[in-house]
Design a protein around this motif. Sequence first.
Motif, short mmCIF file in Angstrom:
data_model
loop_
_atom_site.label_atom_id
_atom_site.label_comp_id
_atom_site.label_asym_id
_atom_site.label_seq_id
_atom_site.Cartn_x
_atom_site.Cartn_y
_atom_site.Cartn_z
N ASN A 22 0.86 -1.19 0.00
CA ASN A 22 0.00 0.00 0.00
C ASN A 22 0.90 1.24 0.00
OD1 ASN A 22 -1.72 2.13 0.71
ND2 ASN A 22 -2.93 0.88 2.11
N ASP A 37 -2.41 6.63 3.54
CA ASP A 37 -2.95 6.14 4.81
C ASP A 37 -1.84 6.04 5.85
OD1 ASP A 37 -5.33 4.88 6.22
OD2 ASP A 37 -3.81 3.32 6.48
N ARG A 38 -2.10 6.52 7.04
CA ARG A 38 -1.05 6.59 8.06
C ARG A 38 -0.78 5.23 8.71
NH1 ARG A 38 0.76 11.47 9.37
NH2 ARG A 38 1.66 10.65 11.30
N GLN A 39 -1.76 4.36 8.74
CA GLN A 39 -1.57 3.07 9.39
C GLN A 39 -1.03 2.00 8.42
OE1 GLN A 39 -4.63 4.85 10.14
NE2 GLN A 39 -3.40 5.59 11.86
N THR A 40 -1.53 1.99 7.20
CA THR A 40 -1.17 0.90 6.29
C THR A 40 -0.42 1.37 5.04
OG1 THR A 40 -3.30 1.06 5.11
CG2 THR A 40 -3.20 -0.41 7.02
N PRO A 75 -6.11 8.45 1.05
CA PRO A 75 -5.66 7.29 1.84
C PRO A 75 -6.55 6.07 1.58
CG PRO A 75 -6.83 8.87 3.23
CD PRO A 75 -6.67 9.52 1.90
N HIS A 82 -7.19 2.51 3.44
CA HIS A 82 -6.86 1.71 4.63
C HIS A 82 -6.96 0.23 4.25
CE1 HIS A 82 -6.15 1.13 8.89
NE2 HIS A 82 -7.03 0.13 8.84
N GLN A 83 -5.84 -0.31 3.86
CA GLN A 83 -5.78 -1.72 3.44
C GLN A 83 -4.48 -2.32 3.93
OE1 GLN A 83 -7.57 -3.70 -0.16
NE2 GLN A 83 -5.60 -3.06 -1.00
#
Length: 423
Positions: A82, A86-89, A143, A145-146
């Motif tokens: 990814n 996106d900040r997490q993924t 973003p 989220h994946q």
Amino acid sequence: MSKPSTEHRRQRIAASRSILCLAFGLFAVAQGAHGQEASTIAEGQYLARAGDCIACHSDPGGKPFGGARAMATPFGTLYSSNISSDRQTGLGDWTANDFYAVMHDGHTRSGAILYPAMPYAAYTKVTRADSDAIFAYLQSVAPVHQPNHDQDLRFPYNNRQLLVGWRTLYFKEGEYQPDPSKSAEWNRGAYLVEGLGHCSMCHTAINALGGSSESAKFQGGLIPMQDWYAPSLTSNREAGLGDWSIKDITDLLQAGVSARGAVYGPMAEVVYNSLQYLSDADVQAMAVYLKSLPPSGDTSAPTVTQTEEKNRLYPLGSKIYAAECAMCHGPHGEGKGWDFPPLAGNQSIQMTSSVNPIRMVLNGGYPPGTGRNPRPYGMPPFAQSLSDEEVAAVVTFIRTAWNNHGTAITAKDISALRTAPLN
């Protein structure tokens, strides 16, 4: 209450003007910074297209740059990462330094070595400024989220430590260094072809270790797991461009069709996702560089067995061609402009590998829809209407008729490709 003195009023007016000037200056600086940021993002989008980032980092039917695209390899299945904001993924909490490390030396933020399906052996040539621009663009995309997939590789290929040896053999770190003996246009073309375009990744044969020899660069090879042949760009028997005009090359790269032929399969995706968006100047620079590649390749004559097979299949192939193909491609393989490419003298028909013409007869297909060719004509499939022997006959015919210098093929060659993936 007494009125303020004239001098006092002047001081107040001067102070107000100073405040207004300061505010306007800060506004101008902010506007300038915003404009500079927008310009960098636009440049990054252009460069990301030149690198065809969306092709691997977007799952078909999924959101752009969300990754998770499964890519079959001889060593197992790899999944793209990814690279959305996106900040997490994704890359949302990355820095430009983190991104450059991936592009330049093929290491993740944790220090792990990337698998070479990520073409960092080519991307290492990308300048820091261009890397930063691409990163700025990716930070601006929506973003997604994946979560990223674990790679699914067989033992021992799932041991990343083995990549240390691969890098020793096949990776040379360093940004592109212009050749002072060549023109600026040639150097720009070399930078795009060898760096962002990573053209050698398909147009150079891949060995059992997943690497390629520098001495065989651009000399063509079968694309693993896809059953399409990326032709040699140095052999005039294949797609060598020594006798092509610059216009023919630029047409093929940018429009997907030219007076010399059309692109299908994986190359059609490259034109659709990437090359059609490049400027005329950049496409011409790539053409200039590609045309300058030194010639090489096999020029051996057909064997006696191939000649006998040709003599056996040629009459049947001629009959099928007249009934099924001549209406579009002409009775003498002359073609009809961009819509129906010529077969006489078409190098992609005559290559040592017969994979691509076989696949076109079996599966048909379309060149990519591009800005310069928005409504391409397609090739119908014949897999259901022609037997293996009949396909072998018509492909043998077009490879050897009209002074074409291809060789005969067999029904066994056809059978092996009937179940090949369509892309």
